[in-house]
Design a protein around this motif. Structure first.
Motif, PDB file in Angstrom:
ATOM      1  N   GLU A 171       0.817  -1.211   0.000  1.00 16.53           N
ATOM      2  CA  GLU A 171       0.000   0.000   0.000  1.00 16.53           C
ATOM      3  C   GLU A 171       0.852   1.263   0.000  1.00 16.53           C
ATOM      4  O   GLU A 171       0.543   2.231  -0.688  1.00 16.53           O
ATOM      5  CB  GLU A 171      -0.919  -0.004   1.231  1.00 16.53           C
ATOM      6  N   ARG A 172       1.926   1.255   0.757  1.00 15.24           N
ATOM      7  CA  ARG A 172       2.737   2.471   0.899  1.00 15.24           C
ATOM      8  C   ARG A 172       3.676   2.688  -0.286  1.00 15.24           C
ATOM      9  O   ARG A 172       3.890   3.830  -0.728  1.00 15.24           O
ATOM     10  CB  ARG A 172       3.553   2.413   2.190  1.00 15.24           C
ATOM     11  N   TYR A 173       4.249   1.587  -0.824  1.00 15.46           N
ATOM     12  CA  TYR A 173       5.273   1.731  -1.849  1.00 15.46           C
ATOM     13  C   TYR A 173       4.928   1.055  -3.184  1.00 15.46           C
ATOM     14  O   TYR A 173       5.676   1.203  -4.155  1.00 15.46           O
ATOM     15  CB  TYR A 173       6.602   1.144  -1.359  1.00 15.46           C
ATOM     16  N   GLY A 174       3.858   0.281  -3.205  1.00 17.96           N
ATOM     17  CA  GLY A 174       3.545  -0.459  -4.423  1.00 17.96           C
ATOM     18  C   GLY A 174       4.457  -1.651  -4.650  1.00 17.96           C
ATOM     19  O   GLY A 174       4.580  -2.137  -5.778  1.00 17.96           O
ATOM     20  N   LEU A 175       5.092  -2.138  -3.595  1.00 22.05           N
ATOM     21  CA  LEU A 175       6.015  -3.262  -3.710  1.00 22.05           C
ATOM     22  C   LEU A 175       5.317  -4.583  -3.397  1.00 22.05           C
ATOM     23  O   LEU A 175       4.446  -4.642  -2.538  1.00 22.05           O
ATOM     24  CB  LEU A 175       7.180  -3.098  -2.729  1.00 22.05           C
ATOM     25  N   LEU A 176       5.736  -5.618  -4.096  1.00 25.72           N
ATOM     26  CA  LEU A 176       5.379  -6.962  -3.656  1.00 25.72           C
ATOM     27  C   LEU A 176       6.107  -7.202  -2.339  1.00 25.72           C
ATOM     28  O   LEU A 176       7.252  -6.768  -2.170  1.00 25.72           O
ATOM     29  CB  LEU A 176       5.832  -8.005  -4.671  1.00 25.72           C
ATOM     30  N   GLY A 177       5.480  -7.883  -1.418  1.00 26.38           N
ATOM     31  CA  GLY A 177       6.110  -8.100  -0.127  1.00 26.38           C
ATOM     32  C   GLY A 177       6.071  -9.548   0.307  1.00 26.38           C
ATOM     33  O   GLY A 177       5.103 -10.268   0.045  1.00 26.38           O
ATOM     34  N   VAL A 178       7.149  -9.986   0.953  1.00 31.29           N
ATOM     35  CA  VAL A 178       7.249 -11.321   1.544  1.00 31.29           C
ATOM     36  C   VAL A 178       7.819 -11.135   2.934  1.00 31.29           C
ATOM     37  O   VAL A 178       8.818 -10.419   3.108  1.00 31.29           O
ATOM     38  CB  VAL A 178       8.175 -12.245   0.725  1.00 31.29           C
ATOM     39  N   ALA A 179       7.209 -11.741   3.933  1.00 33.61           N
ATOM     40  CA  ALA A 179       7.722 -11.610   5.304  1.00 33.61           C
ATOM     41  C   ALA A 179       7.657 -12.957   6.005  1.00 33.61           C
ATOM     42  O   ALA A 179       6.701 -13.717   5.831  1.00 33.61           O
ATOM     43  CB  ALA A 179       6.914 -10.572   6.085  1.00 33.61           C
ATOM     44  N   GLY A 180       8.682 -13.243   6.796  1.00 33.20           N
ATOM     45  CA  GLY A 180       8.707 -14.501   7.527  1.00 33.20           C
ATOM     46  C   GLY A 180       9.716 -14.452   8.652  1.00 33.20           C
ATOM     47  O   GLY A 180      10.385 -13.436   8.893  1.00 33.20           O
ATOM     48  N   ASN A 181       9.832 -15.562   9.347  1.00 37.14           N
ATOM     49  CA  ASN A 181      10.748 -15.687  10.472  1.00 37.14           C
ATOM     50  C   ASN A 181      12.199 -15.645   9.996  1.00 37.14           C
ATOM     51  O   ASN A 181      12.543 -16.185   8.941  1.00 37.14           O
ATOM     52  CB  ASN A 181      10.452 -17.005  11.194  1.00 37.14           C
ATOM     53  N   ASP A 182      13.074 -15.034  10.794  1.00 41.08           N
ATOM     54  CA  ASP A 182      14.461 -14.864  10.382  1.00 41.08           C
ATOM     55  C   ASP A 182      15.233 -16.182  10.311  1.00 41.08           C
ATOM     56  O   ASP A 182      16.045 -16.384   9.394  1.00 41.08           O
ATOM     57  CB  ASP A 182      15.180 -13.871  11.290  1.00 41.08           C
ATOM     58  N   VAL A 183      14.985 -17.108  11.245  1.00 39.95           N
ATOM     59  CA  VAL A 183      15.721 -18.370  11.208  1.00 39.95           C
ATOM     60  C   VAL A 183      15.237 -19.237  10.044  1.00 39.95           C
ATOM     61  O   VAL A 183      16.020 -19.956   9.423  1.00 39.95           O
ATOM     62  CB  VAL A 183      15.600 -19.124  12.546  1.00 39.95           C
TER      63      VAL A 183
END
Length: 332
Positions: A171-183
């Motif tokens: 919404e803010r940047y028009g980017l595709l986003g992927v998020a997950g746990n660091d390990v």
């Protein structure tokens, strides 16, 4: 039901583009042979991608007796990907960002310390990356905690809890986003550059926070029904991971051996990757000396120490970002 020719053309175009991505450079003939599409169809598809800039013309490829053929090159610089990870290093809260090509080759890195990690901390890093690299199309985030479908459920940084990272940055940047746990990201990155194994586990000890863990089975990260797989703090093994002295081998060695034994009993990994800044030769010996003498010692796995956490997280995030870009490309 009739066949939608536009859908067929789109599918064919995607097959050709990502086959070229895999080969990096190829001729029309080679792509025709590998995809099963006609020479004319492949030539037309490649011409279209040359016009968009996703494919560029290379030199001439030598044949076996015939005229040299035109080489087509996948343009890995057509779009860039961004990887961001939050972590604690020597008591300092950091966000590290890396910009890469569509082959996961790093072209720029940045790192900034913060008093605390909040959403605006990530926005600061994204703003800086986009200003320097406006072709960024995908942002992948590694977060210390429980993330389910991109939304942060539990986190070492409470200000991040409840945030839908992909939704916010789309919404803010028009980017595709992927998020997950660091390990999870680190283990995925480790797998990219290591010999495959049926079951691999990873353990990360940030010292200031509780450890995190990840498990990969047949190349896939196991997240659990609600995303809580790998939450070491929930294990009833009577270790206070925030108070234990990581620099006293006689104290940390038995705790580590016991924790690895838990994973042996549950998933029987062939390898366990240990991330931490405190592993000395004496600590390693303390772990070995405390391997349980029960039946678990026969299935105690190979231990891999001192892996580069940053390198593995970035490699894992790049892999996830490229997969997201491909998926979006197929459906746009």
């Amino acid at each position: 039901m009739g066949v939608n020719m536009l859908d067929v053309k789109q599918v064919n175009a995607e097959v050709v583009l990502w086959e070229l991505w895999a080969l990096r450079t190829a001729s029309v003939k080679e792509l025709s042979q590998r995809t099963g599409l006609s020479f004319a169809t492949v030539a037309s598809i490649l011409s279209g991608f040359v016009e968009t800039g996703e494919v560029v013309l290379g030199g001439r490829l030598s044949g076996t007796g015939g005229r040299p053929s035109q080489a087509y090159v996948f343009n890995a610089e057509f779009a860039h990907i961004l990887a961001l990870s939050a972590q604690v290093r020597n008591g300092t809260h950091l966000i590290r960002s890396s910009v890469g090509t569509l082959y996961g080759e790093t072209i720029a890195t940045n790192e900034k310390s913060f008093d605390q990690i909040e959403l605006i901390s990530f926005e600061t890093m994204v703003d800086a990356a986009l200003q320097a690299h406006p072709k960024i199309k995908v942002a992948a985030f590694a977060l210390p905690g429980v993330v389910r479908a991109g939304r942060v459920l539990v986190n070492d940084y409470p200000a991040l809890e409840g945030i839908d990272f992909p939704g916010h940055f789309r919404e803010r940047y028009g980017l595709l986003g992927v998020a997950g746990n660091d390990v999870n990201a680190a283990l995925a990155g480790y797998a990219v550059n290591s010999e495959p194994a049926p079951v691999v586990a990873a353990l990360y000890f940030p010292r200031q926070f509780n450890p995190g863990a990840a498990v990969m089975v047949d190349g896939k990260i196991v997240e659990g029904a609600l995303g809580y797989a790998g939450e070491v703090s929930l294990l009833p093994i009577d270790v206070d991971w925030k108070r234990i002295d990581y620099y006293r081998p006689q104290e940390i060695g038995p705790a580590l051996a016991r924790l690895v034994a838990v994973f042996c009993a549950i998933v029987n990994p062939s390898r366990v990757v240990l991330y931490g800044d405190f592993f000395t030769e004496e600590t390693r010996r303390a772990v070995t000396q405390n391997i349980p003498s029960s039946g678990v010692n026969r299935i105690f796995p190979e231990l891999v120490y001192d892996r580069d956490l940053d390198r593995d997280i970035i490699a894992g995030l790049f892999s996830q970002a490229i997969a997201a870009y491909k998926q979006h490309h197929r459906t746009k």
